[in-house]
Design an enzyme around this catalytic site. Structure first.
Site, mmCIF file in Angstrom:
data_model
loop_
_atom_site.group_PDB
_atom_site.id
_atom_site.type_symbol
_atom_site.label_atom_id
_atom_site.label_comp_id
_atom_site.label_asym_id
_atom_site.label_seq_id
_atom_site.Cartn_x
_atom_site.Cartn_y
_atom_site.Cartn_z
ATOM 1 N N THR A 1 0.828 -1.219 0.000
ATOM 2 C CA THR A 1 0.000 0.000 0.000
ATOM 3 C C THR A 1 0.863 1.271 0.000
ATOM 4 O O THR A 1 1.873 1.341 0.699
ATOM 5 C CB THR A 1 -0.925 -0.004 1.235
ATOM 6 O OG1 THR A 1 -1.610 -1.252 1.280
ATOM 7 C CG2 THR A 1 -1.941 1.124 1.168
ATOM 8 N N THR B 1 -5.885 1.687 -2.796
ATOM 9 C CA THR B 1 -6.305 0.411 -3.374
ATOM 10 C C THR B 1 -5.955 0.297 -4.862
ATOM 11 O O THR B 1 -5.952 -0.800 -5.408
ATOM 12 C CB THR B 1 -7.833 0.262 -3.193
ATOM 13 O OG1 THR B 1 -8.177 0.656 -1.868
ATOM 14 C CG2 THR B 1 -8.284 -1.147 -3.403
ATOM 15 N N GLU C 1 -4.149 -15.663 2.172
ATOM 16 C CA GLU C 1 -4.223 -14.584 3.174
ATOM 17 C C GLU C 1 -5.679 -14.305 3.557
ATOM 18 O O GLU C 1 -6.020 -14.229 4.735
ATOM 19 C CB GLU C 1 -3.574 -13.324 2.608
ATOM 20 C CG GLU C 1 -3.600 -12.150 3.555
ATOM 21 C CD GLU C 1 -3.110 -10.856 2.900
ATOM 22 O OE1 GLU C 1 -1.924 -10.554 2.993
ATOM 23 O OE2 GLU C 1 -3.937 -10.140 2.307
HETATM 24 C C1 LIG Z 1 -3.832 -1.534 10.671
HETATM 25 C C2 LIG Z 1 -3.553 -1.703 9.212
HETATM 26 C C3 LIG Z 1 -2.567 -2.586 8.806
HETATM 27 C C4 LIG Z 1 -2.245 -2.704 7.445
HETATM 28 N N1 LIG Z 1 -1.199 -3.524 7.065
HETATM 29 C C5 LIG Z 1 -0.764 -3.486 5.766
HETATM 30 C C6 LIG Z 1 0.441 -4.169 5.379
HETATM 31 O O1 LIG Z 1 1.106 -4.834 6.187
HETATM 32 N N2 LIG Z 1 0.845 -4.064 4.083
HETATM 33 C C7 LIG Z 1 0.176 -3.325 3.154
HETATM 34 O O2 LIG Z 1 0.624 -3.264 2.011
HETATM 35 N N3 LIG Z 1 -0.989 -2.669 3.494
HETATM 36 C C8 LIG Z 1 -1.451 -2.729 4.773
HETATM 37 N N4 LIG Z 1 -2.597 -2.047 5.143
HETATM 38 C C9 LIG Z 1 -3.287 -1.237 4.139
HETATM 39 C C10 LIG Z 1 -4.658 -1.796 3.757
HETATM 40 O O3 LIG Z 1 -4.486 -2.923 2.945
HETATM 41 C C11 LIG Z 1 -5.421 -0.651 3.093
HETATM 42 O O4 LIG Z 1 -5.709 0.313 4.096
HETATM 43 C C12 LIG Z 1 -6.688 -1.129 2.443
HETATM 44 O O5 LIG Z 1 -6.394 -1.979 1.365
HETATM 45 C C13 LIG Z 1 -7.492 0.071 1.923
HETATM 46 O O6 LIG Z 1 -6.681 0.931 1.191
HETATM 47 P P1 LIG Z 1 -6.641 2.489 1.548
HETATM 48 O O7 LIG Z 1 -6.512 2.632 3.013
HETATM 49 O O8 LIG Z 1 -5.608 3.147 0.715
HETATM 50 O O9 LIG Z 1 -8.063 2.997 1.140
HETATM 51 P P2 LIG Z 1 -8.496 3.722 -0.211
HETATM 52 O O10 LIG Z 1 -8.043 2.934 -1.402
HETATM 53 O O11 LIG Z 1 -8.113 5.138 -0.123
HETATM 54 O O12 LIG Z 1 -10.086 3.591 -0.101
HETATM 55 C C14 LIG Z 1 -10.826 4.326 0.889
HETATM 56 C C15 LIG Z 1 -12.257 3.814 0.906
HETATM 57 O O13 LIG Z 1 -12.848 4.009 -0.386
HETATM 58 C C16 LIG Z 1 -13.324 2.767 -0.892
HETATM 59 N N5 LIG Z 1 -13.069 2.687 -2.336
HETATM 60 C C17 LIG Z 1 -11.940 3.029 -3.020
HETATM 61 N N6 LIG Z 1 -12.109 2.803 -4.323
HETATM 62 C C18 LIG Z 1 -13.351 2.309 -4.498
HETATM 63 C C19 LIG Z 1 -14.107 1.860 -5.612
HETATM 64 N N7 LIG Z 1 -13.602 1.890 -6.847
HETATM 65 N N8 LIG Z 1 -15.355 1.400 -5.400
HETATM 66 C C20 LIG Z 1 -15.898 1.374 -4.155
HETATM 67 N N9 LIG Z 1 -15.226 1.779 -3.056
HETATM 68 C C21 LIG Z 1 -13.971 2.235 -3.226
HETATM 69 C C22 LIG Z 1 -12.540 1.671 -0.173
HETATM 70 O O14 LIG Z 1 -13.284 0.476 -0.118
HETATM 71 C C23 LIG Z 1 -12.336 2.309 1.201
HETATM 72 O O15 LIG Z 1 -13.444 2.040 2.016
HETATM 73 C C24 LIG Z 1 -2.970 -1.963 6.484
HETATM 74 C C25 LIG Z 1 -4.001 -1.097 6.905
HETATM 75 C C26 LIG Z 1 -4.290 -0.960 8.237
HETATM 76 C C27 LIG Z 1 -5.363 0.004 8.647
#
Ligand SMILES: Cc1cc2nc3c(=O)[nH]c(=O)nc-3n(C[C@H](O)[C@H](O)[C@H](O)COP(=O)(O)OP(=O)(O)OC[C@H]3O[C@@H](n4cnc5c(N)ncnc54)[C@H](O)[C@@H]3O)c2cc1C
Length: 385
Positions: A123, A129, A243
């Site tokens: 990330t 995402t 996973e």
């Molecule tokens: C405690 C914690 C531990 C983590 N550990 C890891 C790790 O070890 N390694 C790693 O790589 N990542 C890690 N993550 C990251 C995690 O995988 C991401 O937070 C998650 O995939 C969501 O990405 P984002 O936070 O960038 O949200 P964003 O992509 O910014 O999305 C924000 C919101 O909008 C929604 N959204 C975005 N696009 C769309 C769409 N096209 N349609 C509908 N809804 C949408 C999403 O569902 C979400 O609810 C961790 C996160 C947390 C909070």
């Protein structure tokens, strides 16, 4: 709660280990924002975290079903597998796509716990995402790759020796498909931190050690590339089914824990001269939550059976994770409500588990993205993004 699914031996083994780490242990660690080092060490020494590593490389060579039962039991006993689940599944990328030399070098040491591969860095702050637009680059210079960029939410870095890194090796503008041109590397954190890689911890709602990472001309030996250059995104996707299914099992463990606690309290707590559990308004949400957890559990075992038979299981793994994360959250709400004010007291552990289980609707993949996957890949609806 007794089970009849044929995994009693594993369940009893993990429960016996967890009995040495009762609620107070996890509560103390949570309050101190600490790491359950003694617990993770005990799990490692007992071999539970090496379940998915083949025997040839020093692991126990179990299937995903057995591995998932280990994770479930940890959470069902009141612990939090999130502190160490990476050690069980991050090595899958190496196992499937690494060279024989890489596997011989790393897997036996991961199996014994001499090396921890607890972290996977995908990330990024600006792309979230939308992974294929990630900006961290790795440029080959002689026998090294030079990495620049930034990651966010990268977990367990401070309790890991190794990290899997996804970075762009060919710019997005120069690839045919946006999923091409990314590669994965194994990064030895002991050589990287302070020498091109900076770690900034993120204070967060759960006691989950997670960090921002900054790469400034970090050099990685070219020998640390896993598989072919440019195919890293596909390799990461290959690991997601395991996973997601393991995290589904953790949620199911949480779900049963919440139901057990809710039932116990509803039977014990007397208000208006009768146990609160005599009221249907108290009973029904617990019964509903139990049914949801049971249903999610079926999907989890279906995903495991397909995975262990080497059959496609993307839909089932995603659905299991989604259903289980929802079910554990409903169970958490029912349990908190059943406890009234006491649910908010740290000594009941419900508020801690409530925070912990909430994470799984966002990480490692958020609910909307699973719904979009099922809509598009299972139901044939148009791609929405
Ligand atoms: C405690 C914690 C531990 C983590 N550990 C890891 C790790 O070890 N390694 C790693 O790589 N990542 C890690 N993550 C990251 C995690 O995988 C991401 O937070 C998650 O995939 C969501 O990405 P984002 O936070 O960038 O949200 P964003 O992509 O910014 O999305 C924000 C919101 O909008 C929604 N959204 C975005 N696009 C769309 C769409 N096209 N349609 C509908 N809804 C949408 C999403 O569902 C979400 O609810 C961790 C996160 C947390 C909070």
């Amino acid at each position: 709660m007794k089970t009849t699914d044929g995994y009693d031996e594993i369940r009893e083994g993990v429960r016996a280990l967890c009995a040495d780490f009762p609620d107070e242990y996890f509560r103390r660690i949570d309050e101190a924002r600490g790491y359950p080092e003694a617990f993770v060490d005990a799990l490692t020494r007992a071999g539970w975290l090496a379940a998915l590593i083949p025997q040839d490389y020093g692991g126990s060579g179990l299937g995903l079903a057995e591995a998932s039962v280990i994770m479930e039991e940890i959470n069902r006993c009141g612990g939090n597998s999130g502190a160490c689940h990476g050690q069980m599944y991050n090595m899958g990328t190496l196992l499937r796509h690494g060279s024989e030399a890489q596997k011989r070098l790393y897997l036996p040491q991961i199996a014994s716990g001499a090396l921890r591969l607890q972290s996977m860095a995908v990330t990024e702050p600006t792309t979230g995402t939308d992974t294929t637009r990630l900006k961290t680059s790795a440029v080959k210079k002689g026998d090294r790759y030079v990495v620049n960029g930034q990651k966010v939410w990268i977990s367990r870095i401070q309790h890991s020796d190794l990290m899997i890194l996804l970075a762009r090796t060919t710019p997005l503008a120069d690839v045919k498909r946006k999923s091409d041109g990314m590669s994965i590397f194994i990064v030895d954190l002991r050589d990287a931190i302070g020498k091109g890689m900076t770690v900034r911890p993120i204070a967060n709602m759960v006691n989950h050690e997670t960090n921002e990472l900054f790469f400034d001309d970090l050099e990685i030996p070219a020998a640390n590339l896993i598989g072919d250059e440019g195919r890293g995104f596909k390799y990461i996707l290959d690991g997601l089914n395991a996973e997601r299914t393991l995290i589904a099992a953790e949620c199911i463990g949480d779900g049963y824990w919440f139901v057990d606690r809710a039932v116990r309290y509803a039977n014990e707590r007397v208000v208006f001269d009768r146990p609160i559990g005599k009221n249907q308004g108290v009973q029904f949400p617990i019964a509903e939550a139990y049914m949801e957890v049971e249903a999610a559990n079926l999907m989890r075992f279906r995903a495991c059976a397909l995975f262990d038979a080497h059959a496609p299981c993307g839909a089932e793994a995603n659905m299991a994770k989604h259903l289980a994360a929802k079910a554990s959250w409903e169970a958490a709400n029912a349990c908190l409500q059943t406890h009234g004010g006491f649910g908010f007291a740290a000594e009941y552990d419900i508020e801690r588990k409530f925070r912990e289980t909430r994470l799984y609707q966002v990480a490692p993949i958020s609910t909307n993205l699973i719904l979009a996957y099922v809509a598009e890949h299972v139901l044939g609806l148009p791609r929405s993004f």
